[in-house]
Design a protein around this motif. Structure first.
Motif, PDB file in Angstrom:
ATOM      1  N   ALA A 255       1.048  -1.244  -0.060  1.00  0.00           N
ATOM      2  CA  ALA A 255       0.386   0.269  -0.202  1.00  0.00           C
ATOM      3  C   ALA A 255       0.746   1.712  -0.509  1.00  0.00           C
ATOM      4  CB  ALA A 255      -0.595  -0.186   1.350  1.00  0.00           C
ATOM      5  N   VAL A 256       2.117   1.370   0.581  1.00  0.00           N
ATOM      6  CA  VAL A 256       2.992   2.054   0.564  1.00  0.00           C
ATOM      7  C   VAL A 256       4.077   2.816  -0.743  1.00  0.00           C
ATOM      8  CG1 VAL A 256       4.944   3.146   1.447  1.00  0.00           C
ATOM      9  CG2 VAL A 256       3.818   2.174   2.909  1.00  0.00           C
ATOM     10  N   ASN A 257       4.099   0.852  -0.992  1.00  0.00           N
ATOM     11  CA  ASN A 257       5.679   1.451  -2.190  1.00  0.00           C
ATOM     12  C   ASN A 257       3.946   1.087  -3.667  1.00  0.00           C
ATOM     13  OD1 ASN A 257       7.996   1.625  -1.015  1.00  0.00           O
ATOM     14  ND2 ASN A 257       7.791  -0.623  -0.896  1.00  0.00           N
ATOM     15  N   GLY A 258       2.715   0.956  -3.561  1.00  0.00           N
ATOM     16  CA  GLY A 258       2.708   0.668  -4.959  1.00  0.00           C
ATOM     17  C   GLY A 258       0.857   1.651  -5.338  1.00  0.00           C
ATOM     18  N   ILE A 259       0.629   2.477  -4.033  1.00  0.00           N
ATOM     19  CA  ILE A 259      -0.120   3.089  -4.303  1.00  0.00           C
ATOM     20  C   ILE A 259      -0.395   5.037  -3.540  1.00  0.00           C
ATOM     21  CG2 ILE A 259      -1.914   1.534  -5.104  1.00  0.00           C
ATOM     22  CD1 ILE A 259      -2.943   2.520  -2.375  1.00  0.00           C
ATOM     23  N   ASN A 260       0.590   4.849  -2.775  1.00  0.00           N
ATOM     24  CA  ASN A 260       0.635   5.604  -2.157  1.00  0.00           C
ATOM     25  C   ASN A 260       1.302   7.071  -2.750  1.00  0.00           C
ATOM     26  OD1 ASN A 260       2.444   8.235   0.008  1.00  0.00           O
ATOM     27  ND2 ASN A 260       0.772   6.165   1.093  1.00  0.00           N
ATOM     28  N   GLN A 261       0.223   8.565  -2.980  1.00  0.00           N
ATOM     29  CA  GLN A 261       0.553   9.523  -3.437  1.00  0.00           C
ATOM     30  C   GLN A 261       2.434  10.136  -3.378  1.00  0.00           C
ATOM     31  OE1 GLN A 261      -1.120  10.776  -5.891  1.00  0.00           O
ATOM     32  NE2 GLN A 261       0.281  12.457  -5.586  1.00  0.00           N
ATOM     33  N   SER A 262       2.729  10.088  -2.077  1.00  0.00           N
ATOM     34  CA  SER A 262       3.989  10.226  -2.024  1.00  0.00           C
ATOM     35  C   SER A 262       4.711   9.501  -2.991  1.00  0.00           C
ATOM     36  CB  SER A 262       4.634  10.292  -0.238  1.00  0.00           C
ATOM     37  OG  SER A 262       3.952  11.171   0.834  1.00  0.00           O
ATOM     38  N   GLN A 263       4.587   8.135  -2.524  1.00  0.00           N
ATOM     39  CA  GLN A 263       5.940   6.855  -3.758  1.00  0.00           C
ATOM     40  C   GLN A 263       5.358   7.399  -5.055  1.00  0.00           C
ATOM     41  OE1 GLN A 263       8.068   7.231  -0.688  1.00  0.00           O
ATOM     42  NE2 GLN A 263       8.679   4.878  -0.935  1.00  0.00           N
ATOM     43  N   VAL A 264       4.502   7.082  -5.555  1.00  0.00           N
ATOM     44  CA  VAL A 264       3.949   7.222  -6.951  1.00  0.00           C
ATOM     45  C   VAL A 264       4.494   8.378  -7.803  1.00  0.00           C
ATOM     46  CG1 VAL A 264       2.215   6.908  -8.584  1.00  0.00           C
ATOM     47  CG2 VAL A 264       1.914   5.478  -6.466  1.00  0.00           C
ATOM     48  N   GLN A 265       4.383   9.673  -6.646  1.00  0.00           N
ATOM     49  CA  GLN A 265       4.777  11.077  -6.960  1.00  0.00           C
ATOM     50  C   GLN A 265       6.221  10.420  -7.938  1.00  0.00           C
ATOM     51  OE1 GLN A 265       3.294  14.306  -4.975  1.00  0.00           O
ATOM     52  NE2 GLN A 265       4.261  15.508  -6.388  1.00  0.00           N
ATOM     53  N   ARG A 266       7.025   9.883  -7.355  1.00  0.00           N
ATOM     54  CA  ARG A 266       8.708  10.509  -7.084  1.00  0.00           C
ATOM     55  C   ARG A 266       9.047   8.859  -8.465  1.00  0.00           C
ATOM     56  NH1 ARG A 266       8.010  12.422  -2.710  1.00  0.00           N
ATOM     57  NH2 ARG A 266       9.336  12.945  -1.786  1.00  0.00           N
ATOM     58  N   TYR A 267       9.027   7.810  -8.485  1.00  0.00           N
ATOM     59  CA  TYR A 267       8.727   7.208  -9.482  1.00  0.00           C
ATOM     60  C   TYR A 267       8.247   7.074 -10.763  1.00  0.00           C
ATOM     61  CZ  TYR A 267       4.763   3.887  -8.324  1.00  0.00           C
ATOM     62  OH  TYR A 267       4.028   3.255  -7.855  1.00  0.00           O
ATOM     63  N   ILE A 268       7.560   7.850 -10.565  1.00  0.00           N
ATOM     64  CA  ILE A 268       6.404   8.598 -12.280  1.00  0.00           C
ATOM     65  C   ILE A 268       7.837   9.825 -13.199  1.00  0.00           C
ATOM     66  CG2 ILE A 268       4.256   7.330 -11.414  1.00  0.00           C
ATOM     67  CD1 ILE A 268       3.137   9.938 -11.073  1.00  0.00           C
ATOM     68  N   SER A 269       8.561   9.733 -11.606  1.00  0.00           N
ATOM     69  CA  SER A 269       8.716  11.256 -12.695  1.00  0.00           C
ATOM     70  C   SER A 269      10.120  10.854 -12.805  1.00  0.00           C
ATOM     71  CB  SER A 269       9.056  12.697 -11.145  1.00  0.00           C
ATOM     72  OG  SER A 269       9.956  11.325 -10.402  1.00  0.00           O
ATOM     73  N   CYS A 270      10.478  10.020 -12.751  1.00  0.00           N
ATOM     74  CA  CYS A 270      11.667   9.091 -13.741  1.00  0.00           C
ATOM     75  C   CYS A 270      11.634   9.729 -15.573  1.00  0.00           C
ATOM     76  CB  CYS A 270      12.190   7.715 -13.616  1.00  0.00           C
ATOM     77  SG  CYS A 270      12.470   7.457 -11.498  1.00  0.00           S
ATOM     78  N   LYS A 271      12.655   9.824 -15.781  1.00  0.00           N
ATOM     79  CA  LYS A 271      12.061   9.680 -17.458  1.00  0.00           C
ATOM     80  C   LYS A 271      12.038   8.827 -18.225  1.00  0.00           C
ATOM     81  CE  LYS A 271      17.744   9.664 -18.171  1.00  0.00           C
ATOM     82  NZ  LYS A 271      18.486  10.784 -18.349  1.00  0.00           N
TER      83      LYS A 271
END
Length: 614
Positions: A255-271
């Motif tokens: 739930a933390v790594n998969g759907i939490n906005q704080s985490q998702v926002q980071r890994y989808i910021s990758c190029k």
């Protein structure tokens, strides 16, 4: 060391300098990215323009949820309940693999800014709004604990002012989030995770030097029953077992790594999605490193205070103060090193709080404001910064409520489990079940929340008795103090809390009375209960309300091409096919030379051909 040192320590000027440098550098990073990124639009401000690379993002992912509780509360878990806590490494691994294979491909393909955009695309706007509201409540409560917990622990062991620590944390975070956006948050996280590592290692290494090596610390822990990693009891009411930590903790971390906005926002910021996947797996290394440090620090605590538990002896008022007490104890003659550890603790707070502020601002803009207005990019950018200020102030205010939440580690795990679990079940329903409709999704989420909150309230009313939590024995037999009348005495004071000193499990009166009441499951199962309930109810309601008739866009579902497993299978299948095909000489010859010419079809030619092919 027997624990007969002073209960509160004085910090030297060097300690305050180290602490001040942390705040100054963090603020300077925000100023730098505000200057470099001037003129950026709201999407770039909130997502970093999707141009981030794997390494800084991975360190930011690690820092976001390796908060101050990692440095203060996790070692106390090992000190109190043993090294079974190390099994969280299995939870981390499970969560990263599921995130990389299931959630990352879908979210990255959709190019969403807010995780909860997916809920509107897959279900409807009402589901999106409810998901956003749940996330906001979760994050504000969680952030309040992360701000208040370390400030309280440090203020009572050192001379750091309680509200001075709270306000300085909130103000600095708000400052660089507002100025620099996601890029500032990521790069301050990188700086802060380095400080956290340095602070943690300084304590562990110093303890090992004093004790004469790691072998002594492990031996003390072994004799004290702290090396209790393998416990396969299937009882779900037990606090920590292999199953509760691996699967209950696994659900919470998914739930933390998969759907939490704080985490998702980071890994989808990758190029690229490859950078995002690499960031997740480097993050896994970071999580396991900090877990190893937590276990070692907990063993150091026990090795130092095995004969005189400071909490039982009344030297600290809360078990979460034990690490701070140890630092003051061992670094009294080393000015600057206590400041380094306390800077590491506040780095944990800064990284988590800044992530929360940035995530809250993002979901407010993307989920609540953008769909209802046609504001220009310039106005949206300024509004994003305004939201960062607003949530920074709100999180500082919520820190006051956190004093009611009890021990840091269990409180944070409970909040993320109760509110994050049902959201996880909803996302799994949408990604895996093409027949799931909006009625099923909304009813599943509401039911999951109702059940998870109900179980949590039950656990608060009827807490688990000691024979279920099984705290390990501690003693004060080695505590020698001098009272005001200069007489020596041995402390036999029991701790203020219910779970640090315990006898061997037995059938005493308290246990019998507790057993007659409803016993709650392990707090680590709260997330699993919520997610399974939300998924199951959502699935059945969808089937009963005509979900099979609807058509869902394939981009909203998991596809076999999204998973690494598919490419691994195809790679080996192609290898086997090529190897098998090379044995079929007639087939290969036909493919390479066409039809056989009867004029050259004789035995001698066939033999040469076979030799060449083989």
């Amino acid at each position: 060391m027997s624990g007969d040192s002073v209960a509160a320590g004085s910090l030297a000027a060097a300690d305050y300098v180290v602490f001040a440098l942390l705040l100054v550098v963090s603020a300077a990073i925000g100023i730098y990215y505000a200057w470099v990124g001037r003129g950026q639009n709201s999407r770039d401000f909130l997502t970093g323009g999707r141009r981030m690379t794997a390494l800084p993002v991975s360190m930011s992912l690690t820092a976001s949820f390796m908060s101050s509780s990692t440095l203060l509360a996790n070692p106390v878990e090992v000190y109190t309940f043993g090294a079974i806590f190390a099994l969280l490494s299995l939870s981390y691994t499970l969560s990263i693999v599921v995130t990389s294979e299931v959630f990352l491909p879908v979210f990255y393909r959709l190019s969403i800014t807010s995780t909860y955009e997916y809920l509107e695309l897959r279900f409807n706007r009402a589901t999106r709004l409810l998901g956003t509201a749940v996330f906001m409540v979760l994050t504000i409560l969680y952030t309040g604990i992360i701000i208040y917990g370390p400030a309280l622990a440090l203020s009572q062991v050192t001379q750091l002012d309680l509200w001075g620590g709270i306000i300085s944390t909130g103000v600095v975070c708000t400052f660089y989030c507002t100025l620099g956006g996601l890029k500032a948050v990521v790069w301050t996280d990188v700086f802060q995770v380095v400080i956290m590592i340095a602070g943690y290692l300084s304590v562990i290494i110093k303890c090992m030097i004093i004790k004469g090596g790691v072998a002594t610390i492990i031996s003390d822990s072994q004799q004290g029953g702290r090396i209790n990693i393998w416990d396969f009891d299937l009882n779900p009411l037990r606090r920590h077992t292999f199953w509760t930590i691996t699967f209950g903790g696994g659900a919470a971390w998914i739930a933390v790594n998969g759907i939490n906005q704080s985490q998702v926002q980071r890994y989808i910021s990758c190029k690229s999605i490859t950078h995002a996947r690499v960031a997740l797996y480097i993050n896994l290394i970071g999580l396991c490193f900090f877990l190893t440090c937590s276990v070692l620090a907990g063993m150091c605590l026990y090795s130092f205070y095995k004969n005189c538990d400071p909490w039982s002896a009344g030297l600290v008022s809360n078990p979460d103060q034990l690490m701070a007490y140890l630092v003051v104890d061992i670094f009294t003659a080393f000015p600057g090193l206590p400041g380094l550890f306390f800077a590491a603790v506040y780095s944990g707070s800064l990284s988590t709080v800044s992530s929360s502020i940035n995530a809250l601002a993002t979901v407010t803009i993307e989920d609540l404001i953008k769909p209802c207005t046609n504001m220009s990019e310039k106005h949206l950018t300024w509004l994003s910064k305004g939201m960062s200020v607003f949530y920074g102030v709100l999180c500082i205010a919520m820190a006051g409520l956190a004093s009611l939440m009890g021990r840091i580690m269990q409180a944070t795990a409970t909040i993320t489990g109760v509110l994050g679990g049902p959201l996880l079940g909803l996302f799994i329903l949408g990604i895996f079940c093409p027949f799931a409709n909006s009625k099923g999704g909304l009813s599943g989420l509401m039911t999951g929340l109702f059940v998870a909150v109900g179980v949590c309230i039950g656990a608060l009313i009827f807490p688990s008795p000691p024979y279920m939590t099984r705290p390990l024995p501690l003693t004060t037999e080695g505590c020698n103090f001098t009272t005001d009348d200069s007489s020596n005495w041995t402390s036999t004071i029991l701790p203020a809390g219910p779970s640090t000193v315990t006898m061997a499990p037995g059938n005493n009166t308290d246990d019998i009375l507790s057993a007659e009441n409803w016993l709650p499951p392990s707090y680590l199962y709260f997330s699993l209960i919520g997610s399974v309930t939300a998924f199951t109810v959502g699935m059945f309601i969808s089937l009963l309300t005509g979900g099979r008739k609807q058509k869902v866009e394939s981009r909203l579902m998991i596809m076999k091409e999204d998973t690494t497993l598919y490419y691994i299978f195809r790679f080996f299948r192609d290898r086997v096919t090529r190897k098998t095909g090379n044995l079929d000489l007639t087939k290969n010859g036909g493919e390479k030379t066409g039809n056989t010419n009867p004029a050259f079809n004789d035995t001698e030619m066939d033999l040469k051909k076979s030799t060449i092919i083989s």
